[in-house]
Design an enzyme around this catalytic site. Structure first.
Site, mmCIF file in Angstrom:
data_model
loop_
_atom_site.group_PDB
_atom_site.id
_atom_site.type_symbol
_atom_site.label_atom_id
_atom_site.label_comp_id
_atom_site.label_asym_id
_atom_site.label_seq_id
_atom_site.Cartn_x
_atom_site.Cartn_y
_atom_site.Cartn_z
ATOM 1 N N ARG A 82 0.900 -1.180 0.074
ATOM 2 C CA ARG A 82 -0.063 0.169 -0.003
ATOM 3 C C ARG A 82 0.877 1.290 -0.220
ATOM 4 O O ARG A 82 2.052 1.241 0.562
ATOM 5 C CB ARG A 82 -0.988 -0.015 0.916
ATOM 6 C CG ARG A 82 -2.179 -1.149 1.236
ATOM 7 C CD ARG A 82 -2.854 -0.881 2.328
ATOM 8 N NE ARG A 82 -3.760 -2.198 2.298
ATOM 9 C CZ ARG A 82 -4.826 -2.395 3.233
ATOM 10 N NH1 ARG A 82 -4.589 -1.638 4.374
ATOM 11 N NH2 ARG A 82 -5.674 -3.352 3.094
ATOM 12 N N GLU A 136 18.112 13.476 10.677
ATOM 13 C CA GLU A 136 18.060 13.074 11.990
ATOM 14 C C GLU A 136 19.571 12.424 12.327
ATOM 15 O O GLU A 136 20.055 12.640 13.262
ATOM 16 C CB GLU A 136 16.921 12.185 12.243
ATOM 17 C CG GLU A 136 16.590 11.796 13.701
ATOM 18 C CD GLU A 136 15.475 11.068 13.919
ATOM 19 O OE1 GLU A 136 14.893 11.165 15.057
ATOM 20 O OE2 GLU A 136 15.053 10.240 13.055
#
Length: 405
Positions: free
Chosen positions: A202, A266
């Site tokens: 998906r 990050e």
């Protein structure tokens, strides 16, 4: 770059002065959770004019985009603070991490991840609505991707869903280990489009949610081993209705790519955090080795103690060089690859954790007491090896890149 410039050192000293006056006196309240970090961070921004710089830079960028300039070329989130001075973004991170690394986690998620995602994937209207108040620290941001059952398999194991109903999406699911989750005003939320396909196939969608939306529950702060000055919580969504105006990247396949770009930001930032911890542990250890006496002499005269100090200095130099390289890459306009950021994060996180543990050992029984700050730094440093991807995930990303060449 082999050393800080005079301008950098002036900024560093000013930031240190602010931290000594504002953060150190509040350490106990931050560690207990009595004091959330956000007013302190807003104070940092206002003191050094970072909020106004962010606002000015933002408006200039939006004006260019509305004139037709392509988005995403100027850098995003915290990377552009200080008018393009990459060192200005790093120095507060390093200095804050010497005292309270959790403050950097709280700040970095709101700026680099939440605001950064909106700046990369949002329309000018979405950026003005949600990114600007995050970039100026007026509002608290969270970046929600991790789920209780997915762990490091963030995309494949993701179970949160969005189902299209008319002109809206109905979102269900939960997230955990969400930095700023308990206090977030704006949440960047990742989920999968519920279109009947196999869950692993998906499309990943990214929404921007606001505190108080019906069906959105934000937990109280979770209890953690370290980083107590960074509130972490859970999110629970039950039939939260979100209009298409909250969907980033216009529903394109950009959700997964957006998250990967943020992983780079990050992970590279963890090296600066690690450098702060290493420098502080080394400073405290040297001071202690000079003043603590056993068997009639200072412990710094013993070779085993000298070996610990020498290894700490080697780690400091290595991690500092990684940070300097990152600054030079930003100045040159070159983006770090995921593998490069992973390698940087892997080494720096391990080095910080090892140095902090050795500092505790050097202090002996005193090092195990919270009165001596190496105890807190050791707990905080361990988190560097877990969040933003565990050590094991960094190894995987580095190796896959090497084997794909």
């Amino acid at each position: 770059m082999i050393e800080w410039s005079e301008e950098d050192l002036m900024i560093r000293d000013a930031v240190r002065g602010w931290i000594d006056a504002e953060v150190r006196p509040n350490l106990d309240a931050l560690e207990s959770g009595e004091l959330p970090p956000y007013d302190l961070l807003r104070g940092l921004y206002k003191t050094f004019g970072m909020d106004e710089m962010a606002r000015s830079s933002f408006h200039a960028r939006i004006a260019r985009e509305k004139e037709g300039a392509p988005a995403g070329q100027e850098g995003d989130g915290a990377e552009r603070q200080g008018g393009g001075n990459a060192a200005m973004a790093m120095i507060p991170v390093i200095e804050l991490c010497k005292v309270a690394p959790g403050l950097v986690s709280a700040m970095g998620v709101g700026l680099g991840l939440a605001a950064g995602t909106i700046m990369k994937r949002g329309t000018p209207e979405q950026k003005e609505r949600w990114a600007l108040p995050l970039l100026t620290m007026e509002k608290v941001g969270a970046w929600a991707i991790t789920e209780p059952n997915s762990g490091s398999d963030a995309f494949g194991g993701m179970q949160a869903t969005a189902r299209k109903v008319g002109d809206e999406y109905v979102i269900n699911g939960s997230k955990t280990f969400i930095t700023n989750g308990p206090y977030a005003d704006i949440i960047v939320f990742y989920c999968k489009l519920d279109d009947g396909r196999d869950p692993r196939d998906r499309e990943i969608l990214t929404f921007v949610l606001d505190r108080g939306m019906e069906g959105l529950e934000q937990s109280k702060p979770l209890r953690k081993m370290g980083l107590h000055s960074s509130p972490t919580g859970e999110l629970f969504l039950t039939d939260v209705r979100a209009g298409a105006d909250r969907l980033l990247a216009s529903g394109s396949q950009g959700g997964k790519e957006s998250a990967k770009q943020n992983f780079v930001t990050e992970r590279a930032g963890v090296a600066a955090m690690a450098l702060g911890v290493i420098e502080e542990c080394l400073r405290l250890s040297v001071e202690y080795a000079k003043t603590r006496e056993l068997w009639g002499q200072r412990i710094g005269d013993f070779q085993l103690i000298q070996l610990k100090l020498a290894k700490m200095e080697v780690a400091r130099l290595n991690v500092q060089n990684l940070v300097f390289r990152h600054i030079e890459m930003q100045r040159a306009g070159r983006a770090m690859t995921l593998a490069e950021a992973s390698a940087m994060k892997l080494y720096a996180a391990q080095a910080a954790s090892e140095v902090a543990q050795e500092a505790v050992q050097l202090f002996g029984g005193n090092g195990y007491m919270s009165e001596y700050r190496v105890e807190q730094l050791a707990r905080d440093a361990k988190s560097f090896q877990i969040y933003a991807g565990t050590d094991e995930i960094q190894v995987t990303h580095i190796a896959r890149d090497l084997l794909s060449r």
